[in-house]
Design an enzyme around this catalytic site. Sequence first.
Site, mmCIF file in Angstrom:
data_model
loop_
_atom_site.group_PDB
_atom_site.id
_atom_site.type_symbol
_atom_site.label_atom_id
_atom_site.label_comp_id
_atom_site.label_asym_id
_atom_site.label_seq_id
_atom_site.Cartn_x
_atom_site.Cartn_y
_atom_site.Cartn_z
ATOM 1 N N SER A 276 0.848 -1.187 0.000
ATOM 2 C CA SER A 276 0.000 0.000 0.000
ATOM 3 C C SER A 276 0.881 1.233 0.000
ATOM 4 C CB SER A 276 -0.897 -0.011 1.232
ATOM 5 O OG SER A 276 -1.311 1.314 1.553
ATOM 6 N N LYS A 282 0.276 -3.374 4.795
ATOM 7 C CA LYS A 282 -0.585 -4.060 3.832
ATOM 8 C C LYS A 282 0.177 -5.002 2.914
ATOM 9 C CE LYS A 282 -4.387 -3.734 3.321
ATOM 10 N NZ LYS A 282 -5.201 -2.744 2.578
ATOM 11 N N GLU A 289 -7.762 -10.109 -7.191
ATOM 12 C CA GLU A 289 -8.822 -9.130 -7.438
ATOM 13 C C GLU A 289 -8.940 -8.837 -8.934
ATOM 14 O OE1 GLU A 289 -8.278 -5.702 -4.740
ATOM 15 O OE2 GLU A 289 -7.141 -7.130 -3.536
#
Length: 458
Positions: A276, A282, A289
């Site tokens: 991130s 993260k 996705e």
Amino acid sequence: MTLWGGRFDSPMSQALWDLSESFSFDRALYVHDIRGSLGHVEGLRAAGLLTDAEARILGETLEQVRREFDEGVFVPSASDEDIHMAIERRATEIAGPVGAKIHTARSRNDQVATTLRLFTRDALGALGARVLDLVDALIAVAARNADAYLPGYTHLQRAQPVLLSHHLYAHAWALLRDVDRLVDNRQRMNVSPLGAGAIAGTSLPIDPARTAQLLGFSEAFANSMDAVSDRDFVVETLFDVALLGVHLSRMGEELVLWTSAEFNFASLGDDYTTGSSMLPQKKNSDVAELARGKSGRLIGNLTGLLVTLKGLPLSYNRDLQEDKEPLFDSLRQVDRVLVALSGAYQSMTFHAARAATAADDDLLVAIDIAESLVQQGTPFRAAHERVGRAVGEAVRRGVSLASVVADSEDLAGYVGLFAPGHALNARRSPGASGPVAVAAQRTRLEERVREMRRRVES
Ligand code: ARG
């Protein structure tokens, strides 16, 4: 200069040119367009419409044009509306007057249909091989984690324990159906439209069956109007890819869940995850996705083309040019997903202890107690009701099902069923999730993979 100068007084407007040119994307078809033209040249020679010398010159010329594309030195001209005109224009520059004979007994309408079939036929084989690579990756992950098991879910509620291999093989079977569809589509679409001309064939003595054979088609068209207007093979390909994309999307969604802290069943390699820009902790499963996200546009490409086709009167209409970008896009995108997802699975660490703890949730043993009662002669409905009451008591009292069973008069004899892994091992019926059944399944799966590989490569 366009190829139809004869009847026009003024050149095409820039606006129409910008709307209608397709060279910017259909140049991707150059290999297959040249292959089709080589077949056509041989057909013209056999029909006596080209001399042997002319056919040889045209053959060599087309090979040269292909090399120019291969080497990235092909220089497009401002008049190259599409790949077909670009190649013919260049061939005529190279070969002189004989170049002007190449389009004899041919229209771009049968030419583009031929080219696109040749292209799609190759693409379906390449795509099938890619899907099989992903199946191989799933089988490899299963083999690396042969004893791992996890809860199987229905309604995303824990249902029964399943071997990880059983779970991954479920995806593999779906992918193998995708390969079956690709191969089946490839066989159905392998019909040559070459020789249909613009719409109605030609008065010249060509033999479409001969060019069909030369180009490796299983037969030639029967109806020239159908030949130039049929894009079913593009629709079918877009459907095959869309459904494959839906399967990949479901796999992606599952990886998103598995790699969340809430599930924590698996983690992906650092090389298959992203960080991130703001949150230092993260580690995101973007690959999964995107596998999920790409399915939207794959479905969109399919529905878009169906809508394009639905109102078209026979036969060729320029609308058909809209078949190419969705086709190219779907093939490119799904290929990227397949490659990345294969790598992501290969990079995956499965957290077997954590998944086993979830699968050994003692509520999942409820069905095993009920089935044991059935083996003692209790009707299943009565067994279900009896165990259901025990589950209700455990939940109400906030204690384990095992303790309720141990304390009960009639069920105490079944406490052994709560031993970790027992419920999994008991799933032995054909096709079931336990080790004995899965070993048999694996043999069947590997046989199917080999069969599909043979069919893809044939
Ligand atoms: N670029 C065109 C297509 O993709 C080729 C065929 C053009 N034919 C025509 N009659 N304008 O469909």
